[in-house]
Design a protein around this motif. Structure first.
Motif, short mmCIF file in Angstrom:
data_model
loop_
_atom_site.label_atom_id
_atom_site.label_comp_id
_atom_site.label_asym_id
_atom_site.label_seq_id
_atom_site.Cartn_x
_atom_site.Cartn_y
_atom_site.Cartn_z
N GLY A 187 -0.75 -10.73 4.12
CA GLY A 187 0.09 -10.90 2.93
C GLY A 187 -0.62 -10.43 1.69
N MET A 188 -1.91 -10.76 1.57
CA MET A 188 -2.69 -10.30 0.43
C MET A 188 -2.77 -8.78 0.40
N HIS A 189 -3.01 -8.19 1.57
CA HIS A 189 -3.17 -6.73 1.64
C HIS A 189 -1.89 -6.00 1.22
N TYR A 190 -0.80 -6.40 1.81
CA TYR A 190 0.44 -5.66 1.53
C TYR A 190 0.99 -5.99 0.14
N THR A 191 0.63 -7.14 -0.40
CA THR A 191 0.98 -7.40 -1.81
C THR A 191 0.21 -6.45 -2.71
N GLY A 192 -1.08 -6.26 -2.41
CA GLY A 192 -1.88 -5.31 -3.17
C GLY A 192 -1.37 -3.88 -3.01
N MET A 193 -0.93 -3.53 -1.80
CA MET A 193 -0.37 -2.18 -1.59
C MET A 193 0.91 -2.01 -2.39
N ALA A 194 1.72 -3.10 -2.43
CA ALA A 194 2.99 -3.01 -3.18
C ALA A 194 2.74 -2.86 -4.68
N ALA A 195 1.59 -3.33 -5.15
CA ALA A 195 1.27 -3.22 -6.58
C ALA A 195 0.91 -1.78 -6.98
N ALA A 196 0.55 -0.96 -5.96
CA ALA A 196 0.12 0.42 -6.26
C ALA A 196 1.32 1.32 -6.59
#
Length: 692
Positions: A187-196
């Protein structure tokens, strides 16, 4: 703005890797928590590597799952830096959860540090794309990814700390926790990816780095290999540790059992002599520091041997267990009851006052005196108790035990079934008895014995008819000792058997000398003790002695007491019949002082009755004794037995016994016991005196 897309397969794989990495991390925390010394550092380094690779791999596969309309690649150096950050963060996490305690502030600080590290790994990995222009991040989603990272790390640290011990079903709990942790990390990883956010016209500056088809498979396989090796090593080591722990438990149990055997009696479970000595030492130390006193009670069972003889050792063992249980009835925590061998127990009791020992000793005697019910048998025994007190009766454990033992023997000598306090004179007597026993053993080896012979005379004509062999001990320092000073000791220790065999052979040898001189009608009388009479080799010894010295069997008379003959009448009948069949004369000694059973007397193959000197001594003054002697003579004549009277010391006694019809007489009036070399010279003078 460029719009990216994700490969569902790689997203699923990244989730699987996250869960597997989480489970591996949780399992490794268990290994680290139980490891010691250098092994702990090994597991922490290996765990940091495996956990860091797992988390980084999940991140990298997640990035590989992301595609843009432009070709992507990853800078090698920056990617390696992100991997290093992941390993470093994992090492910090493992170190933190391996601490003895995890306080709330430690958990919060650790979550902040690790969350920052994981976030740094993620965004460093994103920077490895080297996008031109650079990646823009949505502030809200960026902040959310950081928050998720910190919260996920806090949860992971708390779960890892709670599940680090190898308790039952812990692996199932770790599996469930790994799912939760894996989902949080993804969840942390894909939230960070979504922020890009990627601007239109952006291009990747790392096309010369890591790129191309199959990279995802390579990363996946490598990661799975690392995690599998770490997980399998952890599981195998855990099993090895479990086996080692089981062996250690078995060894501890074996040591405990060995200690139990070394310090306790195997039959009753009571402390043995070794542990008792230690307890006595502790009690002495306590008295010296705090004052007070204690007593040692040496308890010996009266009548235990007959139980063993009658019912067997198994019944004796059962009785000893019951005795131990009964003696422990009123035992206090500070007291010790020990069995130090055979039927001997020792009770160590703390006393408020020395006078309390009397009441306690009386209670022990009373407890043992009650009937025991053992294997459907009612058994009655008693106890003799010897008591030594500290301070006062010894300065060491051995001395206290020895003195209590001496007091116990004094209680036995006083009639048994009672108790006696130690007195210094008892110890002196005990030492004298011990020295006498040692001297007696030497006397048997060195043949320090000799025989004196008391003549027997025909009551009617005064002619000598033989002699009785009487044992003497020529002690090297005490001179000539009479049998009453050492025969009881010889019987108690079994030395009477070799002594008795020597007496028999020596008497037969001397009789052979007289036989050759023409005294063929004489008989030599030898006394048998009760222990000799019960000895299995008695008949063979008699036969061998007669054969060795070429004597006719009727030249030998064996004297046994009435009590010995009647104690086991049926067994006695068998032995006496065998001796009678050989032709040996048998005499019932001390007749009238024991059972006087006419039913058995008429069955015994005896040739002679010997009237006890106690009746002869008071013939002149006691009409009852005269009547008893008259009855014994009449009984013997009716049964066809020779009648011998011993202890004749006056003319009146001699005349009375002769008139009654006694066949032969012996006593100091007629002749004292003499060594063989003086016997014949003396005996030639006595007949003239006897018939004068």
């Amino acid at each position: 703005m460029l719009i990216g897309s994700y490969s569902p397969a790689l997203v699923s794989i990244s989730l699987f890797v996250a869960i597997l990495a989480s489970f591996t991390a949780l399992d490794l925390t268990g290994r680290i928590a139980t490891a010691q010394g250098r092994a702990k550092h090994f597991w922490m380094a290996g765990g940091a590597l495996a956990m860091g690779v797992g988390i980084w791999s999940m991140h990298f596969i997640g990035m590989l799952a992301f595609t843009l309309p432009v070709e992507l690649g990853y800078d090698v150096a920056i990617t390696a830096l992100s991997l290093f950050i992941a390993i470093l963060s994992s090492g910090f996490a493992l170190w933190l959860v391996s601490q003895p305690r995890l306080r709330a502030w430690q958990l919060a600080f650790g979550a902040l540090v690790m969350g920052t590290g994981i976030s740094a790994m993620h965004y460093t990995g994103m920077a490895a794309l080297r996008m031109q222009p650079g990646i823009d991040y949505d502030p809200t989603l960026f902040g959310a990814s950081l928050l998720i990272a910190v919260v996920a790390c806090a949860a992971a640290l708390w779960i890892a700390f709670r599940l680090r011990r190898n308790t039952p079903h812990v692996r199932l709990a770790r599996a469930g926790a790994a799912v939760v942790m894996g989902v949080a990390i993804v969840g942390m990883h894909y939230t960070g990816m979504a922020a890009a956010q990627f601007s239109e016209g952006s291009f990747c500056g790392s096309l010369d780095g890591l790129s191309g088809k199959g990279l995802d498979n390579l990363v996946l396989i490598t990661t799975l290999a690392v995690l599998a090796i770490a997980l399998l090593t952890s599981i195998l080591d855990a099993r090895l540790e479990a086996r080692t722990a089981e062996l250690a438990r078995s060894l501890t149990l074996a040591n405990r059992e060995l200690t139990q055997l070394a310090l306790h009696d195997p039959l009753t479970g009571l402390p043995n002599r070794v542990l008792l000595a230690d307890r006595i030492g502790q009690a002495m130390h306590r008295v010296q520091e705090q004052g007070g006193c204690f007593a040692l009670m040496f308890i010996d069972l009266d009548g235990f041997k007959p139980v063993n003889d009658a019912f067997g050792h198994h019944m004796g063992d059962l009785l000893l267990r019951d005795v131990a249980l009964r003696l422990r009835e009123d035992l206090r925590n500070q007291d010790t009851l020990a069995r130090i061998g055979g039927d001997e127990f020792v009770l160590l009791v703390q006393l408020a006052d020395p006078d309390d020992a009397l009441r306690l000793a009386a209670r022990q005697v009373g407890l043992i005196g009650r009937t025991f019910r053992v294997a459907d048998h009612d058994l009655q025994i008693s106890a003799s108790v010897g008591i030594s007190l500290y301070p006062g009766n010894g300065q060491s454990a051995d001395e206290l035990l020895m003195n209590a033992d001496a007091a116990m023997y004094h209680a036995k000598g006083a009639g048994k079934n009672g108790y006696s306090f130690f007195d210094a004179s008892m110890n002196s007597n005990a030492r004298k008895q011990l020295q006498l026993l040692q001297d007696l053993r030497i006397a048997v080896e060195q043949r320090q014995f000799s025989l004196h012979y008391q003549p027997k005379f025909d009551a009617a004509n005064g002619r000598p008819v033989g002699a009785e062999a009487l044992l003497r001990w020529t002690h090297p320092t005490q001179g000539l000792l009479m049998p009453d000073t050492f025969i009881d000791l010889a019987e108690k220790t079994g030395l009477i058997i070799p002594i008795g065999e020597w007496v028999l052979n020596e008497a037969c040898r001397q009789m052979r000398e007289w036989y050759v001189l023409g005294y063929t009608d004489w008989r030599i009388a030898v006394n048998l003790s009760a222990l000799q009479f019960c000895h299995a080799g008695l008949v063979q010894s008699e036969a061998k002695a007669l054969e060795t010295h070429h004597l006719p069997a009727n030249s030998l008379t064996l004297e046994i007491t009435e009590t010995t003959a009647m104690s086991d009448a049926d067994a006695s009948m068998t032995v006496l019949q065998q001796l009678s069949d050989m032709g040996v004369d048998l005499s019932i000694d001390d007749f009238g002082t024991g059972y006087s059973s006419l039913m058995y007397l008429k069955r015994l193959p005896a040739n002679e009755l010997k009237i006890d000197r106690g009746f002869v001594r008071d013939l002149e003054h006691d009409s009852d004794d005269a009547a008893i002697v008259s009855a014994i003579v009449a009984l013997g004549q009716a049964l066809g037995l020779r009648i011998v009277a011993e202890g004749v010391e006056t003319d009146v006694q001699q005349d009375f016994l002769t008139q009654l019809g006694c066949d032969s007489l012996q006593g100091y009036l007629l002749g004292h016991p003499q060594p063989a070399e003086h016997f014949l010279k003396h005996i030639r003078q006595v007949p003239r005196m006897a018939t004068a």
